[in-house]
Write an enzyme that holds these catalytic residues in place. Structure first.
Site, short mmCIF file in Angstrom:
data_model
loop_
_atom_site.label_atom_id
_atom_site.label_comp_id
_atom_site.label_asym_id
_atom_site.label_seq_id
_atom_site.Cartn_x
_atom_site.Cartn_y
_atom_site.Cartn_z
CE1 TYR A 22 -4.14 -2.15 0.29
CE2 TYR A 22 -2.72 -3.60 2.16
CZ TYR A 22 -3.22 -3.60 1.01
OH TYR A 22 -4.78 -4.50 1.30
CG ASN A 74 -10.18 1.59 -1.44
OD1 ASN A 74 -10.29 0.42 -1.13
ND2 ASN A 74 -9.11 1.46 -0.92
CG HIS A 80 -12.31 -8.85 -1.90
ND1 HIS A 80 -12.42 -8.94 -3.07
CD2 HIS A 80 -12.06 -8.51 -0.77
CE1 HIS A 80 -11.20 -7.98 -2.96
NE2 HIS A 80 -10.51 -7.14 -1.77
CG HIS A 100 -9.79 -2.16 -5.37
ND1 HIS A 100 -10.39 -2.34 -3.61
CD2 HIS A 100 -10.83 -2.03 -5.74
CE1 HIS A 100 -11.33 -2.35 -4.02
NE2 HIS A 100 -11.78 -2.88 -4.52
#
EC number: 4.2.1.10
Length: 145
Positions: A22, A74, A80, A100
């Site tokens: 990240y 985000n 998911h 993302h």
């Protein structure tokens, strides 16, 4: 034009968690990028972060009545499996872009599926924090506000 930027679980831990994935920049840095972009473009950007699914849903629903022109989201791991966030997004008929930071398609198998993307206008993945700025550019180009 008013754009709502929603960040889900653990995005507030940018710069702390999994820096190789990240990046080293922290959440306040992301907020400063968004603020700078808003000033440059002469638009309003409202930011919201929550680790809780219900709070994210509440904020999406609030966008229905608070003159929000578009949403950048985000959803973090909720991407998911949160059909509840998906349904909330589907109920708001404004442009929505899922962002993302990492390329979820190059990561673990469970990250390859987004239940929220099908109800969004588009999805930007793997371009780091730049993805948020690209989403703003895309929304501006839609001439909605």
């Amino acid at each position: 034009m008013k754009i709502l930027v929603i960040n889900g679980p653990n995005i507030n831990f940018l710069g702390i968690r999994e820096k190789a994935i990240y990046g080293k920049e922290d959440y306040p840095y992301l907020l400063s990028l968004l603020e700078g972009k808003a000033k440059k473009e002469g638009i309003e950007i409202v930011t919201f972060q929550s680790n809780g699914e219900g709070e994210i849903i509440d904020r999406i629903q609030e966008a229905y009545s608070d003159q929000t022109d578009a949403i950048i989201i985000n959803p973090g791991a909720y991407t998911h499996y949160s059909y509840a966030i998906r349904d909330a997004l589907a109920s708001i008929e404004i442009p929505k872009i899922e962002v993302h930071i990492s390329n979820v398609h190059k990561r673990e198998e469970f990250r390859h599926v987004s239940v929220t993307a099908p109800v969004c206008t588009g999805q930007i993945v793997g371009l780091g924090l730049q993805g948020y700025l690209l989403a703003i550019d895309a929304i501006i180009s839609m001439n909605i506000g």
